[in-house]
Design a protein around this motif. Structure first.
Motif, PDB file in Angstrom:
ATOM      1  N   GLY A  53      24.383  20.484  60.556  1.00 55.64           N
ATOM      2  CA  GLY A  53      25.300  20.418  61.693  1.00 55.64           C
ATOM      3  C   GLY A  53      25.670  19.011  62.120  1.00 55.64           C
ATOM      4  N   ALA A 107      28.017  21.247  64.186  1.00 57.59           N
ATOM      5  CA  ALA A 107      27.513  22.240  65.139  1.00 57.59           C
ATOM      6  C   ALA A 107      26.297  21.761  65.913  1.00 57.59           C
ATOM      7  N   SER A 108      25.401  21.004  65.273  1.00 56.26           N
ATOM      8  CA  SER A 108      24.154  20.631  65.945  1.00 56.26           C
ATOM      9  C   SER A 108      24.312  19.452  66.895  1.00 56.26           C
TER      10      SER A 108
END
Length: 656
Positions: free
Chosen positions: A224, A17-18
């Motif tokens: 992430g 996600a990051s």
């Protein structure tokens, strides 16, 4: 020699996600920052490798194109970091403009400060929009211009923790305040470690209130990632000279940054060149040195070739500059470019070597900020890198030398640095008051009996954006370091010492607000340090040496636990009993003085202790708890005697 034990072991989910980007080419953190782009003063707290430099580009370009700003000035602490703000194509990823900067406005190059200042002033007077310089150039230029010269500009300060609220000694802090008060400047402040090493706040409370904070924590960042799965932080203790012990902890199979101690520190042999020679000898046989400055060594164990960069030897500045250039252009992109970097005062903040797996640091560093920056060198995501490790090589105290106090002080500081990182790197929880008729808790939410939730926007803001900064302030307090080592009763630590530090950090808070922040700090710390186990559909957390059903915890139970004791338990397993006794004795010798608040807080426990044992506590005992109770009782007795004497004196005056 003792084996290494990690104080911190964190495993991450690798959600991606990051590091994934949206339609405009922005990562998760950059999206959060861009959402606040209209703020006049923006404070970005985000870890290394989260993309702060590009986040600045997105915001700065929006301010240039859509908010009427005319110029952007980016200031970085050292020249090597200036490369992070080079011209960047952003339109190919979906943004509306590219980040462009002319060569004459890249002031992070060799040359005199006089020439840099002249170029800075010429830029302010000219038509071009972007410039990158060092903090030093910004400071020198400000000596020749008025604050209103920054009208219409965006001033971006990278590594913002270099600023200090102590404007008497910090020129960058004074400059910032003058520019904020004397112009319409827009400010973007960026840092991966908002707290300073000297415990002085970065900004005063009034100045900080003018900033809009955007926080992206370490856990969000690391959880992430795509490749990095786990991170360990630990200590390795040695006796004698560190150069004799380095071979036992230096893993030649890992891409390593080795920071040797400052020549003025107790760990240094005072000959940094000879130390590098010892380290190279421990690896194997010297072959040759390439034109790039890279040293080739044949490993003594496998015969493989190691590529080593020496950033310690500064006798030949040209040669070192060539090595630095190689590291930034080749080694940062090619995994086989270098295997080990040996550094002193370099390769810390802003240094980009994504393949680095192990940060091995000799001796405790002067500040938590520096430790965080060093750890940040190995927490970048990179293919093939599943685990990152930070190891602090620390001298064991030896009772036969005069260095016991120095060694114990370093050990305490190293442990508290690890405690902070454990807090920073762990997943976040949301805490709610348990009322008895609650709905099922949401993921990451805990219900606690007697817990006071934040009641004002000010407390909510502290909890949301400042909690780790506040913990850093607490952990840097000398009194607290000794208390965390177990020389104070947990309830005194939690109910007396922590509130005192909160009041000093936030003088604007009421007593009710201080208590809300205190509970948040203590609960968050205890839960993050606690070992959680699942049995069937129930969860249990280990507190005070026993497992408690998470659904049944209350604030009184949490207040009875030293939130940071576990790290010292880990340390006790990695040193011998005799060394542990030396550490304990040294802490006792410089024990925390009894305060009135602590004495009153302990009195009910002293009464109970006396009932159980049938006597008063003895100050000459070897039991640290009984000794503390006895000291508190003596304090209260002396206070009572003084009070009675004052009463008698007043009575005599009145009678006469």
């Amino acid at each position: 020699m003792n084996t290494q034990l990690n104080v911190v072991d964190v495993t991450y989910a690798r959600t991606g996600a990051s590091v994934n980007t949206d339609a405009m080419g922005m990562r998760e953190m950059q999206q959060r920052v861009f959402a606040k782009r209209d703020a006049q003063h923006l404070l970005i707290k985000a870890p290394p490798a989260s993309g702060k430099s590009r986040a600045l580009m997105f915001v700065a370009l929006d301010k240039l194109y859509n908010q009427g700003r005319k110029k952007v000035i980016v200031a970085v602490p050292e020249r090597s970091i200036g490369a992070s703000f080079s011209a960047t194509n952003l339109t190919d990823q979906g943004f509306f403009a590219d980040w462009e900067i002319k060569p004459e406005h890249k002031l992070c190059t060799p040359g005199s400060s006089v020439g840099k200042v002249a170029a800075f002033i010429k830029f302010l007077e000219g038509p071009d929009a972007t410039l990158v310089c060092t903090h030093a150039t910004l400071r020198f230029a400000f000596e020749r211009i008025a604050p209103d010269a920054f009208n219409g500009t965006v001033l971006a300060i990278d590594e913002f923790h270099h600023v200090s609220a102590d404007i008497e000694v910090n020129r960058l802090g004074a400059l910032l305040r003058d520019v904020m008060n004397g112009s319409d400047v827009h400010i973007v402040a960026m840092t991966g470690s908002y707290f300073r090493g000297d415990s002085v706040p970065v900004l005063t409370a009034d100045d900080e209130a003018q900033f809009t904070p955007v926080t992206f924590n370490y856990y969000d960042q690391l959880n992430g990632y795509e490749h990095l799965k786990s991170l360990g932080i630990g200590h390795h203790f040695y006796q004698g000279r560190y150069t004799d012990a380095i071979g036992e902890i230096l893993n030649l199979d890992k891409k390593t940054i080795l920071h040797i101690p400052n020549v003025n520190s107790g760990e240094s042999t005072k000959d940094k060149i000879e130390e590098v020679g010892f380290i190279i000898d421990s690896m194997g046989e010297y072959i040759d040195t390439e034109d790039s400055g890279i040293i080739r060594i044949r490993r003594k164990d496998t015969g493989q070739i190691l590529r080593v960069a020496d950033l310690v030897n500064d006798a030949d500045q040209k040669k070192r500059a060539e090595t630095q250039h190689y590291l930034s252009t080749v080694a940062s992109k090619e995994r086989d470019g270098v295997d080990i970097i040996i550094a002193l005062g370099m390769a810390k903040e802003g240094f980009d070597w994504p393949f680095a797996e192990h940060a091995l640091t000799v001796g405790y560093r002067a500040s938590l900020t520096e430790v965080i920056q060093i750890i940040g060198r190995v927490t970048r995501d990179s293919p093939g890198k599943e685990h990152a490790q930070f190891t602090n090589l620390i001298a064991q105290p030896d009772a036969a030398t005069d260095e016991v106090k120095y060694s114990v002080n370093n050990i305490l500081k190293a442990i508290t640095a690890s405690l902070l990182m454990e807090q920073v790197l762990a997943p976040n929880f949301t805490f709610k008051t348990k009322t008895g008729n609650d709905d099922a808790p949401k993921p990451g939410e805990l219900r606690i009996k007697g817990f006071k939730e934040p009641s004002t926007d000010r407390v909510k803001q502290i909890v949301k954006t400042d909690l780790n900064d506040l913990k850093a302030t607490i952990l840097q307090d000398d009194t607290f370091a000794k208390a965390a080592a177990g020389s104070l009763d947990p309830e005194v630590t939690n109910k007396v010492l922590i509130p005192k530090i909160i009041r000093e950090r936030y003088p604007d808070l009421s007593e009710a607000q201080v208590e809300e922040v205190r509970q948040q700090v203590v609960v968050d710390s205890v839960i993050k340090n606690g070992e959680i186990r699942e049995v069937g559909d129930k969860r249990f957390i280990k507190m005070a040496e026993k497992f408690v059903n998470i659904d049944e915890i209350d604030i009184n139970l949490i207040d009875s636990v030293n939130p940071f004791q576990r790290a010292f338990e880990v340390m006790s397993k990695s040193v011998t009993p005799s060394v542990l006794r030396i550490i304990s004795d040294a802490i006792t010798a410089t024990r925390v003085e009894i305060s009135e608040e602590e004495a009153f807080a302990l009195f009910p426990k002293i009464q109970n202790w006396a009932k159980v044992h049938g006597r008063k506590p003895d100050v000459r005992t070897d039991d640290p708890t009984e000794k503390r109770y006895a000291e508190a009782l003596l304090f209260l007795q002396k206070r009572k005697q003084r009070h009675l004497a004052e009463q008698r004196a007043t009575q005599m005056v009145n009678e006469s």
